[in-house]
Design an enzyme around this catalytic site. Sequence first.
Site, PDB file in Angstrom:
ATOM      1  N   THR A  92       1.294  -1.425   0.296  1.00  0.00           N
ATOM      2  CA  THR A  92       0.130  -0.226   0.094  1.00  0.00           C
ATOM      3  C   THR A  92       0.880   1.395   0.121  1.00  0.00           C
ATOM      4  OG1 THR A  92      -1.587  -1.040   1.361  1.00  0.00           O
ATOM      5  CG2 THR A  92      -1.953   1.286   1.317  1.00  0.00           C
ATOM      6  N   LYS A 167      -7.465   0.921  -2.706  1.00  0.00           N
ATOM      7  CA  LYS A 167      -7.542   0.326  -1.324  1.00  0.00           C
ATOM      8  C   LYS A 167      -8.003   1.676  -0.345  1.00  0.00           C
ATOM      9  CE  LYS A 167      -4.685  -1.324   1.706  1.00  0.00           C
ATOM     10  NZ  LYS A 167      -5.448  -2.653   3.123  1.00  0.00           N
ATOM     11  N   LYS A 242      -0.914   4.996   9.071  1.00  0.00           N
ATOM     12  CA  LYS A 242      -0.622   5.054   7.611  1.00  0.00           C
ATOM     13  C   LYS A 242      -2.013   5.511   6.396  1.00  0.00           C
ATOM     14  CE  LYS A 242       1.537   2.290   4.208  1.00  0.00           C
ATOM     15  NZ  LYS A 242       2.243   0.828   3.861  1.00  0.00           N
TER      16      LYS A 242
HETATM   17  P1  NAD Z   1       6.215  -5.964   6.915  1.00  0.00           P
HETATM   18  O1  NAD Z   1       7.171  -4.516   7.728  1.00  0.00           O
HETATM   19  O2  NAD Z   1       6.216  -7.076   7.950  1.00  0.00           O
HETATM   20  O3  NAD Z   1       7.056  -5.935   5.646  1.00  0.00           O
HETATM   21  C1  NAD Z   1       7.802  -5.050   4.777  1.00  0.00           C
HETATM   22  C2  NAD Z   1       9.122  -6.180   4.300  1.00  0.00           C
HETATM   23  O4  NAD Z   1       9.880  -5.571   3.150  1.00  0.00           O
HETATM   24  C3  NAD Z   1       9.757  -5.949   5.376  1.00  0.00           C
HETATM   25  O5  NAD Z   1      10.808  -7.987   5.353  1.00  0.00           O
HETATM   26  C4  NAD Z   1      11.331  -5.127   5.161  1.00  0.00           C
HETATM   27  O6  NAD Z   1      12.620  -6.035   5.756  1.00  0.00           O
HETATM   28  C5  NAD Z   1      10.923  -5.476   3.719  1.00  0.00           C
HETATM   29  N1  NAD Z   1      12.294  -4.262   3.032  1.00  0.00           N
HETATM   30  C6  NAD Z   1      11.696  -2.851   3.600  1.00  0.00           C
HETATM   31  N2  NAD Z   1      12.655  -2.683   2.498  1.00  0.00           N
HETATM   32  C7  NAD Z   1      12.863  -2.787   1.898  1.00  0.00           C
HETATM   33  C8  NAD Z   1      13.661  -3.096   0.711  1.00  0.00           C
HETATM   34  N3  NAD Z   1      14.457  -1.511   0.037  1.00  0.00           N
HETATM   35  N4  NAD Z   1      14.069  -3.775  -0.116  1.00  0.00           N
HETATM   36  C9  NAD Z   1      13.271  -5.613  -0.248  1.00  0.00           C
HETATM   37  N5  NAD Z   1      12.453  -5.649   1.200  1.00  0.00           N
HETATM   38  C10 NAD Z   1      13.006  -4.598   2.630  1.00  0.00           C
HETATM   39  O7  NAD Z   1       5.198  -5.055   6.541  1.00  0.00           O
HETATM   40  P2  NAD Z   1       3.966  -5.719   5.787  1.00  0.00           P
HETATM   41  O8  NAD Z   1       2.944  -6.463   7.227  1.00  0.00           O
HETATM   42  O9  NAD Z   1       4.371  -7.395   5.208  1.00  0.00           O
HETATM   43  O10 NAD Z   1       2.752  -4.935   5.118  1.00  0.00           O
HETATM   44  C11 NAD Z   1       3.592  -5.163   3.718  1.00  0.00           C
HETATM   45  C12 NAD Z   1       2.567  -4.225   3.285  1.00  0.00           C
HETATM   46  O11 NAD Z   1       1.211  -4.782   2.629  1.00  0.00           O
HETATM   47  C13 NAD Z   1       2.634  -2.495   4.049  1.00  0.00           C
HETATM   48  O12 NAD Z   1       2.773  -1.817   2.142  1.00  0.00           O
HETATM   49  C14 NAD Z   1       1.170  -2.830   4.575  1.00  0.00           C
HETATM   50  O13 NAD Z   1       0.686  -1.503   4.105  1.00  0.00           O
HETATM   51  C15 NAD Z   1       0.282  -3.356   3.661  1.00  0.00           C
HETATM   52  N6  NAD Z   1      -0.709  -4.095   4.326  1.00  0.00           N
HETATM   53  C16 NAD Z   1      -0.868  -4.554   5.325  1.00  0.00           C
HETATM   54  C17 NAD Z   1      -1.088  -5.059   5.903  1.00  0.00           C
HETATM   55  C18 NAD Z   1      -1.500  -6.153   7.521  1.00  0.00           C
HETATM   56  O14 NAD Z   1      -2.566  -6.359   7.829  1.00  0.00           O
HETATM   57  N7  NAD Z   1       0.148  -6.812   7.648  1.00  0.00           N
HETATM   58  C19 NAD Z   1      -2.479  -5.483   5.273  1.00  0.00           C
HETATM   59  C20 NAD Z   1      -2.872  -4.782   3.581  1.00  0.00           C
HETATM   60  C21 NAD Z   1      -1.876  -4.195   3.386  1.00  0.00           C
END
Ligand code: NAD
Length: 296
Positions: A92, A167, A242
């Site tokens: 997102t 979204k 966010k």
């Molecule tokens: P998270 O922080 O658990 O995972 C993100 C991952 O990206 C981390 O492991 C981080 O190390 C990695 N990362 C960051 N910068 C990077 C880079 N330059 N290269 C490679 N890897 C990199 O977050 P999440 O909960 O998995 O969420 C991911 C996305 O999904 C977000 O944008 C969030 O808004 C969206 N989202 C999350 C949820 C939820 O419930 N967690 C639900 C819907 C949408």
Amino acid sequence: MDIGFIGLGNMGAPMVRRLVAAGHNVTGYDVMESAMASLSDVKMNISSDILAAASEQEVVISMLPNGEALIRVVESILPVMSEGACFIDCSTVDISTTRRVAKLLKDAAIHALDAPVSGGVGGAVAGTLTFMVGGSEASFAIGNPLFKLMGQRVIHCGIDGAGQAAKICNNMILGVTMIATSEAFALADDLALDRQKLFDVVSTSSGNSWSMSTYCPAPGIGPKSPSDNNYLPGFSASLMLKDLTLSQEAAAIHGTPTKTGQLALEIYQEFVESGNGGTLDFSAILQDLASRAKDK
Ligand code: NAD
């Protein structure tokens, strides 16, 4: 398919598991060792080199925290991605970054899709996510079979950025209805109305919403939800903040009046900044509102 997957966090890791289980050849990459190690039991390649994860792949999927990470990733992998490949961002992020990235990719003859999801970590594990997708018909045709493996519902919303637009509109409604539902429970407490009775009435009346009937913020009421698990996320209040920030930024750019969206942003901001609110599920806003009602 040969697939590169960048961002193996809470959402990315279970999504990868589903792709591998369906027989795809996945190479994963994350900046954090621990995220890569969490998939050590899966039959896939893990690379500590982002270029190796992106080169010679038919599809590269990203699941990253924000737009800055997305642009950094795309700029670094663009030179090694195969012409005709498809880049799918499931994070997102803000719409302007999404559109910038789509242009960079398309200028290099690479398909681009924005495909943010709804359904949280539980949905990623169970393969029941909803994908809202922006991009051309031709790009969508490449991504759609993969979305169906990782999710239950796939909606092609329109051109580049349309998935992100859907979204943030959805989550603006969600933030507002969760606060309204929680305020109603706090008011019911003050009016000596039993919370279960409020649920019984509202969940079958015109005040109903997903926040009441599916994800009730009051513990012990309605289907099981994070409120029944000490408000462990689920969907954290900081992620809600966010998304509300993204919707208000978009509204400000377009001059759209979204007053309740703005108020919801301010309420979640205060909650997240006041101690451990950010690590709790976003439905824990009820605890905050109910305790304020008691303190008054
Ligand atoms: P998270 O922080 O658990 O995972 C993100 C991952 O990206 C981390 O492991 C981080 O190390 C990695 N990362 C960051 N910068 C990077 C880079 N330059 N290269 C490679 N890897 C990199 O977050 P999440 O909960 O998995 O969420 C991911 C996305 O999904 C977000 O944008 C969030 O808004 C969206 N989202 C999350 C949820 C939820 O419930 N967690 C639900 C819907 C949408």
